[in-house]
Design a protein around this motif. Sequence first.
Motif, PDB file in Angstrom:
ATOM      1  N   TYR A 173      -8.336  73.071  63.815  1.00  0.00           N
ATOM      2  CA  TYR A 173      -8.956  72.014  64.609  1.00  0.00           C
ATOM      3  C   TYR A 173      -9.327  72.518  66.003  1.00  0.00           C
ATOM      4  CZ  TYR A 173      -9.532  68.025  67.598  1.00  0.00           C
ATOM      5  OH  TYR A 173     -10.044  67.159  68.530  1.00  0.00           O
ATOM      6  N   ARG A 176     -12.246  74.736  66.029  1.00  0.00           N
ATOM      7  CA  ARG A 176     -13.490  73.976  65.888  1.00  0.00           C
ATOM      8  C   ARG A 176     -13.896  73.339  67.220  1.00  0.00           C
ATOM      9  NH1 ARG A 176     -13.631  69.288  62.710  1.00  0.00           N
ATOM     10  NH2 ARG A 176     -11.533  69.723  61.941  1.00  0.00           N
ATOM     11  N   VAL A 177     -12.916  72.862  67.956  1.00  0.00           N
ATOM     12  CA  VAL A 177     -13.196  72.299  69.287  1.00  0.00           C
ATOM     13  C   VAL A 177     -13.828  73.375  70.180  1.00  0.00           C
ATOM     14  CG1 VAL A 177     -12.117  71.427  71.407  1.00  0.00           C
ATOM     15  CG2 VAL A 177     -11.397  70.540  69.166  1.00  0.00           C
ATOM     16  N   ARG A 179     -15.502  75.975  69.210  1.00  0.00           N
ATOM     17  CA  ARG A 179     -16.847  76.306  68.725  1.00  0.00           C
ATOM     18  C   ARG A 179     -17.866  75.265  69.156  1.00  0.00           C
ATOM     19  NH1 ARG A 179     -16.105  76.025  62.737  1.00  0.00           N
ATOM     20  NH2 ARG A 179     -18.381  75.921  62.722  1.00  0.00           N
ATOM     21  N   GLY A 180     -17.397  74.059  69.443  1.00  0.00           N
ATOM     22  CA  GLY A 180     -18.295  72.939  69.701  1.00  0.00           C
ATOM     23  C   GLY A 180     -18.950  72.995  71.086  1.00  0.00           C
TER      24      GLY A 180
ATOM     25  N   ILE B  68     -18.268  69.895  64.566  1.00  0.00           N
ATOM     26  CA  ILE B  68     -17.833  70.524  65.815  1.00  0.00           C
ATOM     27  C   ILE B  68     -18.182  69.641  67.012  1.00  0.00           C
ATOM     28  CG2 ILE B  68     -17.874  72.894  64.919  1.00  0.00           C
ATOM     29  CD1 ILE B  68     -20.596  73.231  66.393  1.00  0.00           C
ATOM     30  N   PRO B  75     -15.005  67.235  68.495  1.00  0.00           N
ATOM     31  CA  PRO B  75     -14.731  66.553  67.226  1.00  0.00           C
ATOM     32  C   PRO B  75     -13.344  65.923  67.272  1.00  0.00           C
ATOM     33  CG  PRO B  75     -14.370  68.913  66.989  1.00  0.00           C
ATOM     34  CD  PRO B  75     -14.944  68.709  68.366  1.00  0.00           C
TER      35      PRO B  75
END
Lengths: 272, 272
Positions: A173, A176-177, A179-180, B68, B75
């Motif tokens: 998670y 992913r944060v 990468r965002g 993302i 996210p």
Amino acid sequence: MSTTTRSSKRQKTNDDLPYTLIYWPSIPGRGEHVRLAFEASGTPYSDISNESKDGINAVLAQISGENIGDEHNPPPLAPPVLKHGEDISISQTPNILLYLGPKLKLVPNIEEDPIGIYHVNALALTALDGLSNETHDTHHPIATGDYYEAQKPEALKKAKDYRANRLPKFLEYFERVLRGDASQGGEYLYGGQLTYADLVFFQCLDGVSFAFPKCTAKLRESGDYDRAFALYDRIKGLEKVKAYLESDRRQKYSQGIYRHYPELDEDGEGDA
Amino acid sequence: MSTTTRSSKRQKTNDDLPYTLIYWPSIPGRGEHVRLAFEASGTPYSDISNESKDGINAVLAQISGENIGDEHNPPPLAPPVLKHGEDISISQTPNILLYLGPKLKLVPNIEEDPIGIYHVNALALTALDGLSNETHDTHHPIATGDYYEAQKPEALKKAKDYRANRLPKFLEYFERVLRGDASQGGEYLYGGQLTYADLVFFQCLDGVSFAFPKCTAKLRESGDYDRAFALYDRIKGLEKVKAYLESDRRQKYSQGIYRHYPELDEDGEGDA
């Protein structure tokens, strides 16, 4: 009491009031998140039970069954408690950080990004849920008030699930944060700047690394969480954080949230 | 991205934007705390997955491993997610309530009591920790992703500790909060007015009463928590809350956080 009376007695919010952390002595625990916010921002604070022998009485008074709080402040369930000046007592770790965030500039500027503080709060809550509370529960899956040894068979099972499913889930998670786009480049979790969410994430992963060194090393080597581990390294290397971690103000892990029981870190031990 | 660019694209905070709750259909769950805030304050909102068949796709898109987030919003790890207008996505239940609190007038007026919102947040966090998360863990003490039946022996032990120690501890705490001066008379948890902390406490105790009817009845009859149960009854009887609970918008408990397994509510079953 009428609103008018209350209003006239309202708590002061002068940012120059002294900060006092009321938390158990000798362990990092949940108080560590508050210490790191002060240390990383270079903010003076008093860590009362580590600075004086009878400081622990302040902790015991807060959590006493006799404590019903005062006119302004409800009693806390548990430490940490932050005192700001004489009148303001704030409890619950993520709540203390929320209170401190704007004052210590550990959230985005509210004029420029009024929603940022909520994103930072969500990230901190998620790190605390998954990487602090769940990590604690690996050694106390049945009864918080009982000994580890009394719940060791269950702890072995819980730790197995934690290593296989929960820890990877939370690392994925945060990867992913990072990468965002809202992270603005992945250097920090949100908004391209250091926030208290980064500090909470660092402290949680540091504790997890102490408790589960083998599992954490394996996850790092997998390459699946490179951004998350790079963030950990980045926070650890920040000048003020580094100096703090090397100081005697940093308490050592022992029998708190993060405990190193080798059997909980071993594949196979938890097999039913 | 420069601060200037970010600033020019900042998220709007117009309170007239529509509210959309993104949560699993057919269960109260953690989304229920958000629903109750809207319902108790008479605020229009859309409960997307209960209002349309393909609303669940909004939930699945949020928690996808591909999500993302976007330029503004990280996210979420899990639902509930609150959308406010098109641009603002807020996750984590207590964080959503914190965001809504001032807008729905479910925290003290910030001009009159600038610290009140932090006390309300602490109370809500404590109720969620003790009466929601710990209650969930009674039926899933080992592995969140596995079946109850696969961890039933451990659940029996955990539930025994919950009934004997944890639930009384948290009720005693809220009783103490209601006795304290900061509650301004004990009608509500803080400040003499309805806040979202009261709604969270109500919903948690309602769920606990569903899951552990015998234990809850015994605790009520003990007389040790009269203020806490009176608060529960008071919230349940509020006109807007009552109308909501009787409506078909209120989802029934089933296989969510609060589950009624009679064996977990029975003294003796958890004996080792």
